[in-house]
Every structure is written in C-alpha cells, then in structure tokens.
Design an enzyme around this catalytic site. Structure first.
Site, mmCIF file in Angstrom:
data_model
loop_
_atom_site.group_PDB
_atom_site.id
_atom_site.type_symbol
_atom_site.label_atom_id
_atom_site.label_comp_id
_atom_site.label_asym_id
_atom_site.label_seq_id
_atom_site.Cartn_x
_atom_site.Cartn_y
_atom_site.Cartn_z
ATOM 1 N N ARG A 23 -7.513 -28.962 -12.842
ATOM 2 C CA ARG A 23 -6.536 -28.851 -11.742
ATOM 3 C C ARG A 23 -7.017 -27.867 -10.678
ATOM 4 N NH1 ARG A 23 -1.715 -26.554 -15.039
ATOM 5 N NH2 ARG A 23 -3.518 -25.409 -15.846
ATOM 6 N N GLU A 28 -4.793 -13.724 -12.917
ATOM 7 C CA GLU A 28 -3.883 -12.632 -12.600
ATOM 8 C C GLU A 28 -4.579 -11.754 -11.559
ATOM 9 O OE1 GLU A 28 -2.952 -10.525 -16.203
ATOM 10 O OE2 GLU A 28 -1.724 -12.160 -17.016
ATOM 11 N N GLN A 47 2.531 -0.823 -1.521
ATOM 12 C CA GLN A 47 2.487 -1.629 -0.301
ATOM 13 C C GLN A 47 1.345 -2.617 -0.381
ATOM 14 O OE1 GLN A 47 2.822 0.481 3.485
ATOM 15 N NE2 GLN A 47 1.295 -0.878 4.408
ATOM 16 N N ASP A 48 1.639 -3.881 -0.044
ATOM 17 C CA ASP A 48 0.609 -4.925 0.027
ATOM 18 C C ASP A 48 0.362 -5.245 1.495
ATOM 19 O OD1 ASP A 48 1.244 -7.115 -2.872
ATOM 20 O OD2 ASP A 48 0.566 -5.032 -2.683
ATOM 21 N N ASN A 49 -0.919 -5.393 1.844
ATOM 22 C CA ASN A 49 -1.287 -5.744 3.225
ATOM 23 C C ASN A 49 -2.118 -7.019 3.212
ATOM 24 O OD1 ASN A 49 -0.118 -3.351 4.099
ATOM 25 N ND2 ASN A 49 -2.050 -2.218 4.085
ATOM 26 N N ARG A 59 -13.287 -4.120 10.545
ATOM 27 C CA ARG A 59 -12.116 -3.248 10.513
ATOM 28 C C ARG A 59 -12.489 -1.992 9.713
ATOM 29 N NH1 ARG A 59 -7.053 -6.179 11.474
ATOM 30 N NH2 ARG A 59 -7.503 -8.406 11.861
ATOM 31 N N HIS A 62 -11.583 3.383 7.870
ATOM 32 C CA HIS A 62 -10.291 4.059 7.991
ATOM 33 C C HIS A 62 -9.903 4.806 6.718
ATOM 34 C CE1 HIS A 62 -9.267 0.534 10.911
ATOM 35 N NE2 HIS A 62 -10.056 1.428 11.469
ATOM 36 N N LYS A 72 -6.740 2.035 -2.669
ATOM 37 C CA LYS A 72 -6.599 0.612 -2.330
ATOM 38 C C LYS A 72 -7.298 -0.259 -3.366
ATOM 39 C CE LYS A 72 -6.694 2.008 2.469
ATOM 40 N NZ LYS A 72 -7.581 2.328 3.584
ATOM 41 N N HIS A 119 -12.545 3.429 4.185
ATOM 42 C CA HIS A 119 -12.701 2.019 3.786
ATOM 43 C C HIS A 119 -12.798 1.128 5.012
ATOM 44 C CE1 HIS A 119 -10.908 -1.997 2.865
ATOM 45 N NE2 HIS A 119 -11.930 -1.942 2.016
ATOM 46 N N TYR A 132 -4.764 -6.627 0.251
ATOM 47 C CA TYR A 132 -4.992 -5.425 -0.541
ATOM 48 C C TYR A 132 -3.707 -4.666 -0.826
ATOM 49 C CZ TYR A 132 -5.345 -3.303 4.171
ATOM 50 O OH TYR A 132 -5.140 -2.918 5.484
ATOM 51 N N LYS A 169 -9.728 1.067 19.367
ATOM 52 C CA LYS A 169 -9.486 2.292 18.567
ATOM 53 C C LYS A 169 -10.703 2.583 17.674
ATOM 54 C CE LYS A 169 -7.096 1.738 14.834
ATOM 55 N NZ LYS A 169 -6.396 1.797 13.534
ATOM 56 N N ASP A 170 -11.249 1.560 17.036
ATOM 57 C CA ASP A 170 -12.347 1.777 16.080
ATOM 58 C C ASP A 170 -13.664 2.080 16.787
ATOM 59 O OD1 ASP A 170 -10.550 1.431 14.101
ATOM 60 O OD2 ASP A 170 -11.271 -0.534 13.425
HETATM 61 C C1 T46 Z 1 -2.762 -0.418 8.326
HETATM 62 C C2 T46 Z 1 -1.419 -0.767 8.885
HETATM 63 C C3 T46 Z 1 -1.259 -1.139 10.207
HETATM 64 N N1 T46 Z 1 -0.019 -1.452 10.681
HETATM 65 C C4 T46 Z 1 0.101 -1.871 12.065
HETATM 66 C C5 T46 Z 1 -0.456 -0.887 13.081
HETATM 67 C C6 T46 Z 1 -1.000 -1.779 14.182
HETATM 68 O O1 T46 Z 1 0.026 -2.053 15.122
HETATM 69 C C7 T46 Z 1 -1.381 -3.075 13.473
HETATM 70 C C8 T46 Z 1 -2.867 -3.225 13.228
HETATM 71 O O2 T46 Z 1 -3.311 -2.032 12.613
HETATM 72 P P1 T46 Z 1 -4.863 -1.726 12.518
HETATM 73 O O3 T46 Z 1 -5.557 -2.167 13.773
HETATM 74 O O4 T46 Z 1 -4.995 -0.279 12.096
HETATM 75 O O5 T46 Z 1 -5.287 -2.703 11.330
HETATM 76 P P2 T46 Z 1 -6.702 -2.651 10.573
HETATM 77 O O6 T46 Z 1 -7.805 -2.361 11.535
HETATM 78 O O7 T46 Z 1 -6.788 -3.866 9.743
HETATM 79 O O8 T46 Z 1 -6.533 -1.387 9.632
HETATM 80 C C9 T46 Z 1 -6.878 -1.408 8.259
HETATM 81 O O9 T46 Z 1 -8.272 -1.434 8.222
HETATM 82 C C10 T46 Z 1 -8.916 -1.064 7.024
HETATM 83 C C11 T46 Z 1 -9.526 -2.289 6.402
HETATM 84 C C12 T46 Z 1 -8.135 -0.323 6.029
HETATM 85 O O10 T46 Z 1 -8.613 -0.068 4.927
HETATM 86 C C13 T46 Z 1 -6.794 0.178 6.346
HETATM 87 O O11 T46 Z 1 -5.894 -0.292 5.355
HETATM 88 C C14 T46 Z 1 -6.256 -0.176 7.661
HETATM 89 O O12 T46 Z 1 -6.512 0.941 8.505
HETATM 90 O O13 T46 Z 1 -0.692 -3.037 12.206
HETATM 91 C C15 T46 Z 1 1.114 -1.414 9.893
HETATM 92 O O14 T46 Z 1 2.234 -1.701 10.348
HETATM 93 N N2 T46 Z 1 0.985 -1.029 8.582
HETATM 94 C C16 T46 Z 1 -0.242 -0.709 8.037
HETATM 95 O O15 T46 Z 1 -0.313 -0.384 6.836
#
Ligand code: T46
Length: 180
Positions: A23, A28, A47-49, A59, A62, A72, A119, A132, A169-170
């Site tokens: 299938r 898990e 928290q799950d993202n 990305r 951070h 994480k 990370h 994550y 930002k990055d």
């Molecule tokens: C991380 C995060 C972001 N946000 C909001 C803030 C911004 O408006 C939007 C995008 O955030 P950002 O550009 O910081 O997303 P990433 O560049 O994917 O950030 C992540 O990038 C690397 C891979 C990581 O390990 C971190 O978990 C995290 O910093 O989501 C939220 O509302 N909650 C959150 O937990």
C-alpha cells in the site's frame, strides 16, 4: 528508531522504523516515550512548524537566545535539503563546529538539534516541505542568527553561494566572530 551520534556533542541523526508494504509506508514520525528513552533525557516539544521552499532557498542560520532557546527535531516530508547545525555552546567540546545531514522525504531521516545550536537548511530539490518540532515557543525578541557563509565556519552548503536564496533578514546576519 535509532539515534546516531554526530561530530557535535548531544546532536543526533534519528532513523525511524519504516513499515513498507504494497500500500505504501507507515512510520511513527515522533513518539515521546521512545524518543526520550533513546535520547536519555525528557524533551517536551511544544510547537510544530512547517515551511515550504523552492530550490536554493536557504533558511538560517537561526537560534533563539537565553530562556527562549529551542531544541528542534527536524525532518523533510517532501524533497531534499542539506540541514546544518552549529554548536554555539562555549563549554562544549564541539563549540564552533558544524554538522550537515541530507534529509529527504525518501530517507525519512530526522535531525535532533539541541538548545544552544544555530540551525538552518538549504533546499537541494525543486521544492521541499520542511517540518519540525520545537521545545520552546517562538519569541521574536529573542531571535538571533549567524550569516550562512561565515568564513570561520566555512560551511559547505553543496550549492554555489550565488544560487542560495536568502531573506533580507538572513542576508545581514552577524558573523561567528562578532558573536563570540
Ligand atoms: C520561526 C517562526 C516564524 N514565525 C513568523 C515570523 C515571520 O513573520 C514568518 C517567517 O519567519 P522566518 O522568516 O524567521 O522563517 P524561517 O526563515 O523559516 O525561520 C526558521 O528558520 C530556521 C530553519 C529555523 O531553524 C528556525 O526555526 C526559524 O528561524 O513566520 C512565527 O510566527 N513563528 C515561528 O516559530
């Protein structure tokens, strides 16, 4: 599931048990009891993202500072990324070192990145869905970071720098030297 040590203290690759049949597959993706037993400590993920990115998107790197530092457990649901963790704990034997691991929807590998690490990841496939768990909530005011092409760390991202796509930002994150 299996935890595999890396060159970074307390940072592990996680290989889940995958059950395949005609299938498809089942596994898990997270089991608190099994994970904490294998790790030897109690991590309480709160928290799950999830993020979706196209090829070349990078990305990171951070972290969250102080009491909002996050451990994480990261994985790729679809696609392929090079995932990178950097040990920023001054008292760690692996301080200032990085580890990278290829995470794909196919290999179903996960990467446990403890608190005190930076990370990030870069997408190697056309697109990638990245998912994550974090053991602390997002706290914008405590966000910190490290520039991806830091000369001290010299991370091999497997893509030419010119092909890496970063947020504004990055692009202006500090160097390792300015942080320590
Ligand atoms: C991380 C995060 C972001 N946000 C909001 C803030 C911004 O408006 C939007 C995008 O955030 P950002 O550009 O910081 O997303 P990433 O560049 O994917 O950030 C992540 O990038 C690397 C891979 C990581 O390990 C971190 O978990 C995290 O910093 O989501 C939220 O509302 N909650 C959150 O937990």
């Amino acid at each position: 599931m299996r935890l595999i040590e890396t060159k970074l203290k307390d940072c592990f690759v996680v290989e889940p048990n995958v059950f395949a049949d005609d299938r498809g597959y089942f596994f898990e993706s997270y089991n608190e009891e099994k994970f904490n037993k294998a790790l030897g400590q109690n991590i309480n993920f709160v928290q799950d993202n999830e993020s979706f990115s196209s090829k070349g998107v990078l990305r990171g790197l951070h972290f969250q500072k102080g009491e909002f530092a996050q451990a994480k457990l990261v994985r790729v649901i679809k696609g392929e990324v090079l995932d990178v963790a950097v040990d920023l704990r001054p008292d760690s034997p692996s301080f200032g070192k990085y580890e990278s691991v290829v995470l794909t929807g196919e290999n179903k590998k996960q990467f446990f990145v403890p608190r005190g690490f930076a990370h990030g990841f870069v997408v190697l496939s056309d697109t990638a869905i990245f998912s994550y768990k974090c053991d602390n909530f997002y706290n914008k005011e405590s966000e910190g970071g490290l520039i991806f092409n830091d000369k001290t760390l010299n991370i091999d991202w497997k893509l030419p720098e010119s092909e890496c796509l970063l947020s504004e930002k990055d692009k202006i994150l500090p160097t390792f030297e300015t942080l320590f």
